[in-house]
Design a protein around this motif. Structure first.
Motif, PDB file in Angstrom:
ATOM      1  N   SER A 155      58.038  50.891  11.334  1.00  0.00           N
ATOM      2  CA  SER A 155      56.989  52.001  10.615  1.00  0.00           C
ATOM      3  C   SER A 155      57.579  52.607   9.673  1.00  0.00           C
ATOM      4  O   SER A 155      58.628  52.822   9.609  1.00  0.00           O
ATOM      5  CB  SER A 155      57.076  53.001  11.914  1.00  0.00           C
ATOM      6  OG  SER A 155      56.700  52.165  13.291  1.00  0.00           O
ATOM      7  N   MET A 249      52.326  54.763  10.160  1.00  0.00           N
ATOM      8  CA  MET A 249      51.704  53.574   9.647  1.00  0.00           C
ATOM      9  C   MET A 249      52.960  52.507  10.455  1.00  0.00           C
ATOM     10  O   MET A 249      54.025  52.254   9.891  1.00  0.00           O
ATOM     11  CB  MET A 249      51.950  53.423   8.259  1.00  0.00           C
ATOM     12  CG  MET A 249      50.995  54.571   7.555  1.00  0.00           C
ATOM     13  SD  MET A 249      51.377  54.494   5.793  1.00  0.00           S
ATOM     14  CE  MET A 249      50.737  52.977   5.221  1.00  0.00           C
ATOM     15  N   SER A 250      52.433  51.768  11.473  1.00  0.00           N
ATOM     16  CA  SER A 250      53.277  51.084  12.344  1.00  0.00           C
ATOM     17  C   SER A 250      52.998  49.658  12.637  1.00  0.00           C
ATOM     18  O   SER A 250      51.740  49.417  12.997  1.00  0.00           O
ATOM     19  CB  SER A 250      53.509  52.036  13.612  1.00  0.00           C
ATOM     20  OG  SER A 250      54.560  51.291  14.332  1.00  0.00           O
ATOM     21  N   THR A 269      44.271  57.746  17.188  1.00  0.00           N
ATOM     22  CA  THR A 269      45.350  57.092  16.703  1.00  0.00           C
ATOM     23  C   THR A 269      46.255  56.472  18.047  1.00  0.00           C
ATOM     24  O   THR A 269      46.641  55.190  17.710  1.00  0.00           O
ATOM     25  CB  THR A 269      46.598  58.023  15.998  1.00  0.00           C
ATOM     26  OG1 THR A 269      45.956  58.575  14.886  1.00  0.00           O
ATOM     27  CG2 THR A 269      47.820  57.454  15.891  1.00  0.00           C
ATOM     28  N   ALA A 276      46.891  50.682   9.890  1.00  0.00           N
ATOM     29  CA  ALA A 276      48.332  50.743   9.664  1.00  0.00           C
ATOM     30  C   ALA A 276      48.792  50.635   8.396  1.00  0.00           C
ATOM     31  O   ALA A 276      49.669  51.062   7.982  1.00  0.00           O
ATOM     32  CB  ALA A 276      48.855  49.393  10.502  1.00  0.00           C
ATOM     33  N   SER A 277      47.897  50.157   7.796  1.00  0.00           N
ATOM     34  CA  SER A 277      48.217  49.788   6.086  1.00  0.00           C
ATOM     35  C   SER A 277      47.927  50.826   5.009  1.00  0.00           C
ATOM     36  O   SER A 277      48.304  50.820   4.103  1.00  0.00           O
ATOM     37  CB  SER A 277      47.482  48.442   5.785  1.00  0.00           C
ATOM     38  OG  SER A 277      46.165  48.608   5.697  1.00  0.00           O
ATOM     39  N   GLN A 314      43.671  43.360  11.961  1.00  0.00           N
ATOM     40  CA  GLN A 314      45.102  43.818  12.351  1.00  0.00           C
ATOM     41  C   GLN A 314      46.181  43.202  11.985  1.00  0.00           C
ATOM     42  O   GLN A 314      47.380  43.381  11.352  1.00  0.00           O
ATOM     43  CB  GLN A 314      45.272  43.761  13.857  1.00  0.00           C
ATOM     44  CG  GLN A 314      44.403  44.875  14.584  1.00  0.00           C
ATOM     45  CD  GLN A 314      44.462  44.815  16.050  1.00  0.00           C
ATOM     46  OE1 GLN A 314      45.084  44.070  16.873  1.00  0.00           O
ATOM     47  NE2 GLN A 314      44.040  45.991  16.557  1.00  0.00           N
ATOM     48  N   ASP A 317      46.770  43.989   8.184  1.00  0.00           N
ATOM     49  CA  ASP A 317      47.232  45.207   8.041  1.00  0.00           C
ATOM     50  C   ASP A 317      48.896  45.121   8.332  1.00  0.00           C
ATOM     51  O   ASP A 317      49.707  45.476   7.620  1.00  0.00           O
ATOM     52  CB  ASP A 317      46.880  46.055   9.168  1.00  0.00           C
ATOM     53  CG  ASP A 317      45.568  46.840   8.982  1.00  0.00           C
ATOM     54  OD1 ASP A 317      44.941  46.751   7.738  1.00  0.00           O
ATOM     55  OD2 ASP A 317      44.691  47.499   9.808  1.00  0.00           O
ATOM     56  N   ARG A 318      49.173  44.255   9.378  1.00  0.00           N
ATOM     57  CA  ARG A 318      50.476  44.067   9.629  1.00  0.00           C
ATOM     58  C   ARG A 318      51.367  43.352   8.453  1.00  0.00           C
ATOM     59  O   ARG A 318      52.481  43.778   8.315  1.00  0.00           O
ATOM     60  CB  ARG A 318      50.816  43.316  10.927  1.00  0.00           C
ATOM     61  CG  ARG A 318      50.212  44.080  12.267  1.00  0.00           C
ATOM     62  CD  ARG A 318      50.875  43.347  13.403  1.00  0.00           C
ATOM     63  NE  ARG A 318      50.354  41.827  13.527  1.00  0.00           N
ATOM     64  CZ  ARG A 318      49.364  41.422  14.069  1.00  0.00           C
ATOM     65  NH1 ARG A 318      48.572  42.436  14.787  1.00  0.00           N
ATOM     66  NH2 ARG A 318      49.150  40.049  14.275  1.00  0.00           N
TER      67      ARG A 318
END
Length: 380
Positions: A155, A249-250, A269, A276-277, A314, A317-318
């Motif tokens: 994170s 941000m995880s 959240t 996340a990004s 997702q 983002d990851r």
């Protein structure tokens, strides 16, 4: 007393859901309880977001911009937006708007108590506070009770301090919002400034970082003072308002579902609706709460399933977050590359999970393939 719905937490997600319930003919007479330890009577945050057309909360938009600018060491660019508008809503305006509307409904109750536990019991959801136990068919939770484990391995924190400043003479162009200014030291990690003028003499100036830990309080103040003096060339001003915030941000999984708890549904959240990004939340909350209301009105289980596109976004983002966490590329380099090569509306559509597959490919094609390929494979 048993309620139809309990909303645990009265922030952006909780109050957005409440407002949508009360504007839905099939739901506005349901017994609804809102529980939060604090009363929403302070201007504690500002939400900025982009959307096409007029949204549900258009009446309380403080200001909006049709033109945004991006600045980095080697280029500056202004973008006129044909369809999107970048909008600002003050926290206190949002709270007052929803709470005053809710006061017109006798079936809505607000309680200021600290929540200790949320659980299911005998086909009902229970919220246990320091003073009592409250039961409902469903609890919509935006507290941090079910947050996953986060640390520096998975994170970053988006943390920021913002000042609303007022000058004696006109210095701002209120038609142009400065979305990101990366002409700052990146010694801590991804670091930039927002400048969002609401008039010729007033603007929100915000120092923002994506890093593993927050800074000392005085460092935010020193950076803001320096930027206002050296980059905005403003010597005399008054600070009208200050705000500080931390957004996770995880890579950790924030789930809409609570394991083995069918009647507890995470929102905001807690439900994974902070991107996340980037840390953007407001519009994702609006889309999610709208989906919940649609299901409730049709008597369906009010927890929208992830679509294939949801899962794709997702993964994007990851991947981006993994690139920054693993220090393959700096955030400054990633955003500068995109804004240098692509139209802003393509970028905003992508960051807002509204892009087409072909726009996704344009984003991917603008970025260095090596770092993103290895991080993308790792996050599959």
């Amino acid at each position: 007393m048993k309620y139809d719905y309990i909303i645990a937490g009265s922030g952006c997600a909780g109050l957005s859901l409440l407002y949508r319930m009360l504007t839905a003919p099939q739901l506005c007479k349901k017994q609804i309880l809102v529980i939060d330890k604090s009363q929403k009577n302070k201007n504690d945050r500002t939400w900025c977001f982009w959307e096409k057309g007029k949204g549900l909360f258009e009446p309380i938009v403080t200001h909006q911009w049709e033109t945004l600018e991006f600045l980095s060491d080697d280029f500056t660019r202004k973008f006129d937006m044909p369809t999107y508008r970048y909008k600002m809503i003050q926290g206190i305006d949002f709270y007052n708007h929803v709470i005053n509307f809710a006061k017109e409904f006798e079936n809505v109750s607000f309680i200021s108590e600290s929540i200790t536990t949320i659980q299911s019991e005998n086909n009902l959801a229970e919220v246990i506070t320091e003073k009592a136990v409250y039961k409902a068919a469903y609890v919509f939770n935006s507290t941090n009770l079910f947050h996953p484990k986060m640390d520096t391995s998975n994170s970053l924190l988006q943390h920021f301090e913002g000042w609303v400043i007022k000058t004696k003479t006109p210095v701002f162009d209120a038609t142009v919002g400065r979305l990101m200014d990366f002409r700052l030291s990146q010694q801590h990690g991804t670091t930039f400034m927002y400048v969002l003028p609401t008039s010729e003499t007033e603007a929100l100036v915000e120092y923002t970082l994506f890093t593993e830990k927050v800074l000392e309080k005085e460092e935010y103040k020193a950076e803001l003072k320096s930027y206002i003096q050296n980059y905005l060339q403003i010597e005399e001003y008054e600070i009208q308002h200050t705000e500080f915030g931390i957004i996770p941000m995880s890579l950790a999984k924030f789930s809409r579902n609570v394991p083995n708890e069918k009647y507890i549904i995470n929102i905001g959240t807690a439900g994974g609706f902070t991107k996340a990004s980037s840390g953007y939340t407001f519009q994702f909350v609006q889309k999610h709460t709208e989906n919940i209301i649609e299901l409730l009105q049709h008597g369906k289980y009010p927890n929208p399933a992830l679509t294939f596109r949801d899962k794709m976004f997702q993964w994007y983002d990851r991947t981006l977050l993994e690139v920054i966490l693993s220090e393959k590329l700096q955030g400054k380099e990633i955003f500068a590359t995109m804004f240098k090569k692509l139209p802003i509306e393509t970028i905003l559509a992508f960051l807002g999970n509204e892009s087409t597959f072909w726009e996704d490919l344009k984003i991917m094609g603008s970025l260095p393939i090596g770092p993103f390929l290895t991080s993308g494979i790792k996050q599959l």
